[in-house]
Design a protein around this motif. Sequence first.
Motif, PDB file in Angstrom:
ATOM      1  N   TYR A  22       0.869  -1.172   0.000  1.00 19.10           N
ATOM      2  CA  TYR A  22       0.000   0.000   0.000  1.00 19.10           C
ATOM      3  C   TYR A  22       0.910   1.228   0.000  1.00 19.10           C
ATOM      4  CZ  TYR A  22      -4.204  -2.738   0.752  1.00 19.10           C
ATOM      5  OH  TYR A  22      -5.251  -3.600   0.586  1.00 19.10           O
ATOM      6  N   PRO A  23       0.384   2.427  -0.234  1.00 19.92           N
ATOM      7  CA  PRO A  23       1.253   3.608  -0.294  1.00 19.92           C
ATOM      8  C   PRO A  23       2.097   3.845   0.960  1.00 19.92           C
ATOM      9  CG  PRO A  23      -0.892   4.135  -1.200  1.00 19.92           C
ATOM     10  CD  PRO A  23      -0.993   2.755  -0.605  1.00 19.92           C
ATOM     11  N   ASP A  24       1.562   3.567   2.152  1.00 17.14           N
ATOM     12  CA  ASP A  24       2.276   3.851   3.400  1.00 17.14           C
ATOM     13  C   ASP A  24       3.008   2.663   4.002  1.00 17.14           C
ATOM     14  OD1 ASP A  24       1.324   6.430   3.265  1.00 17.14           O
ATOM     15  OD2 ASP A  24      -0.307   6.098   4.685  1.00 17.14           O
ATOM     16  N   PHE A  25       2.616   1.446   3.651  1.00 18.48           N
ATOM     17  CA  PHE A  25       3.152   0.266   4.337  1.00 18.48           C
ATOM     18  C   PHE A  25       3.052  -0.973   3.471  1.00 18.48           C
ATOM     19  CE2 PHE A  25      -1.124   1.338   5.877  1.00 18.48           C
ATOM     20  CZ  PHE A  25      -1.846   0.289   5.325  1.00 18.48           C
ATOM     21  N   ILE A  26       3.716  -2.018   3.964  1.00 20.77           N
ATOM     22  CA  ILE A  26       3.659  -3.340   3.337  1.00 20.77           C
ATOM     23  C   ILE A  26       3.065  -4.286   4.371  1.00 20.77           C
ATOM     24  CG2 ILE A  26       4.990  -5.217   2.286  1.00 20.77           C
ATOM     25  CD1 ILE A  26       7.234  -3.046   1.844  1.00 20.77           C
ATOM     26  N   LEU A  27       2.084  -5.059   3.960  1.00 19.72           N
ATOM     27  CA  LEU A  27       1.474  -6.058   4.842  1.00 19.72           C
ATOM     28  C   LEU A  27       1.988  -7.435   4.437  1.00 19.72           C
ATOM     29  CD1 LEU A  27      -2.218  -4.762   4.769  1.00 19.72           C
ATOM     30  CD2 LEU A  27      -0.394  -4.163   6.371  1.00 19.72           C
ATOM     31  N   ILE A  28       2.368  -8.240   5.420  1.00 17.45           N
ATOM     32  CA  ILE A  28       2.876  -9.590   5.154  1.00 17.45           C
ATOM     33  C   ILE A  28       1.856 -10.597   5.695  1.00 17.45           C
ATOM     34  CG2 ILE A  28       4.774 -11.227   5.486  1.00 17.45           C
ATOM     35  CD1 ILE A  28       5.548  -8.609   3.980  1.00 17.45           C
ATOM     36  N   PHE A  73       6.824  -0.475   7.666  1.00 18.89           N
ATOM     37  CA  PHE A  73       6.988   0.872   7.130  1.00 18.89           C
ATOM     38  C   PHE A  73       8.450   0.981   6.734  1.00 18.89           C
ATOM     39  CE2 PHE A  73       3.580   1.099  10.229  1.00 18.89           C
ATOM     40  CZ  PHE A  73       2.615   1.874   9.594  1.00 18.89           C
ATOM     41  N   THR A  74       8.734   1.497   5.543  1.00 18.24           N
ATOM     42  CA  THR A  74      10.122   1.580   5.093  1.00 18.24           C
ATOM     43  C   THR A  74      10.384   2.908   4.384  1.00 18.24           C
ATOM     44  OG1 THR A  74       9.841   0.716   2.853  1.00 18.24           O
ATOM     45  CG2 THR A  74      10.073  -0.914   4.603  1.00 18.24           C
ATOM     46  N   ASP A  75      11.652   3.286   4.339  1.00 21.45           N
ATOM     47  CA  ASP A  75      12.038   4.462   3.563  1.00 21.45           C
ATOM     48  C   ASP A  75      11.725   4.252   2.080  1.00 21.45           C
ATOM     49  OD1 ASP A  75      12.915   6.219   5.539  1.00 21.45           O
ATOM     50  OD2 ASP A  75      14.921   5.360   5.571  1.00 21.45           O
ATOM     51  N   GLU A  76      11.718   3.008   1.647  1.00 15.46           N
ATOM     52  CA  GLU A  76      11.377   2.682   0.252  1.00 15.46           C
ATOM     53  C   GLU A  76      10.005   3.271  -0.118  1.00 15.46           C
ATOM     54  OE1 GLU A  76      10.028  -1.373  -2.127  1.00 15.46           O
ATOM     55  OE2 GLU A  76      11.133  -1.557  -0.273  1.00 15.46           O
ATOM     56  N   LEU A  77       9.083   3.298   0.852  1.00 15.36           N
ATOM     57  CA  LEU A  77       7.737   3.817   0.607  1.00 15.36           C
ATOM     58  C   LEU A  77       7.582   5.262   1.080  1.00 15.36           C
ATOM     59  CD1 LEU A  77       5.632   0.710   1.653  1.00 15.36           C
ATOM     60  CD2 LEU A  77       6.316   1.402  -0.640  1.00 15.36           C
ATOM     61  N   ASN A  78       8.633   5.857   1.619  1.00  8.51           N
ATOM     62  CA  ASN A  78       8.648   7.242   2.082  1.00  8.51           C
ATOM     63  C   ASN A  78       7.823   7.422   3.362  1.00  8.51           C
ATOM     64  OD1 ASN A  78       8.877   9.960   2.470  1.00  8.51           O
ATOM     65  ND2 ASN A  78       8.161  10.537   0.444  1.00  8.51           N
ATOM     66  N   MET A  79       8.518   7.542   4.469  1.00  6.98           N
ATOM     67  CA  MET A  79       7.869   7.707   5.766  1.00  6.98           C
ATOM     68  C   MET A  79       7.790   9.168   6.218  1.00  6.98           C
ATOM     69  SD  MET A  79       9.297   4.412   7.910  1.00  6.98           S
ATOM     70  CE  MET A  79      11.042   4.691   7.693  1.00  6.98           C
ATOM     71  N   ASP A  80       8.146  10.115   5.333  1.00 13.97           N
ATOM     72  CA  ASP A  80       8.214  11.530   5.709  1.00 13.97           C
ATOM     73  C   ASP A  80       6.898  12.097   6.224  1.00 13.97           C
ATOM     74  OD1 ASP A  80      10.876  11.544   5.014  1.00 13.97           O
ATOM     75  OD2 ASP A  80      10.533  12.459   3.047  1.00 13.97           O
ATOM     76  N   ASN A  81       5.791  11.643   5.696  1.00  9.65           N
ATOM     77  CA  ASN A  81       4.495  12.205   6.079  1.00  9.65           C
ATOM     78  C   ASN A  81       3.722  11.311   7.041  1.00  9.65           C
ATOM     79  OD1 ASN A  81       4.697  14.600   4.495  1.00  9.65           O
ATOM     80  ND2 ASN A  81       4.362  13.331   2.692  1.00  9.65           N
ATOM     81  N   LEU A  82       4.464  10.476   7.795  1.00  7.46           N
ATOM     82  CA  LEU A  82       3.816   9.561   8.722  1.00  7.46           C
ATOM     83  C   LEU A  82       4.184   9.872  10.166  1.00  7.46           C
ATOM     84  CD1 LEU A  82       4.391   6.134   6.908  1.00  7.46           C
ATOM     85  CD2 LEU A  82       2.451   7.700   6.689  1.00  7.46           C
TER      86      LEU A  82
END
Length: 147
Positions: free
Chosen positions: A48-54, A65-74
């Motif tokens: 998803y835009p903010d996170f990855i679900l496993i 949550f990863t920098d790969e998905l950009n955590m700046d606005n979280l």
Amino acid sequence: MKKKYEVIPFISVGNINFGISKENVEENIGKPNKIIDNPIMGEVSVYYPDFILIFIRKRLVDVRFTDELNMDNLSIIVKEVDILETKNLINILSEMPRAKPSKEIKGYINFYNLGLNLAGFGRKKMKNKREIRFFSKGRKNIMSHIC
């Protein structure tokens, strides 16, 4: 304004509960951007835009949550601590009652009783490689073998 995710260890991340099915997640928050099936590991990663679900065996076991998905606005809050904004994060989490931190190994540290794994937040910085992983109670034993 930052998007806020309140975490209840081993229970939920925001409005997503551990143990829920991928179909239930889609009903609640919509279709994902990408799905990667890893049959060797027995995992399905849902992006998803903010996170990855496993998912393992069709049940949610990790939220990442990863920098790969950009955590700046979280804003990611666990036990009233903002993971991304708190200075001396590792020390503050380590001082929590029953946090049970592991040793930091190759930039990774577990807080077993918070259901939390951090990468790139401790002594060993990993440029653009930070990861915040919340795991279900069933994954606690697996995580204890990683760190």
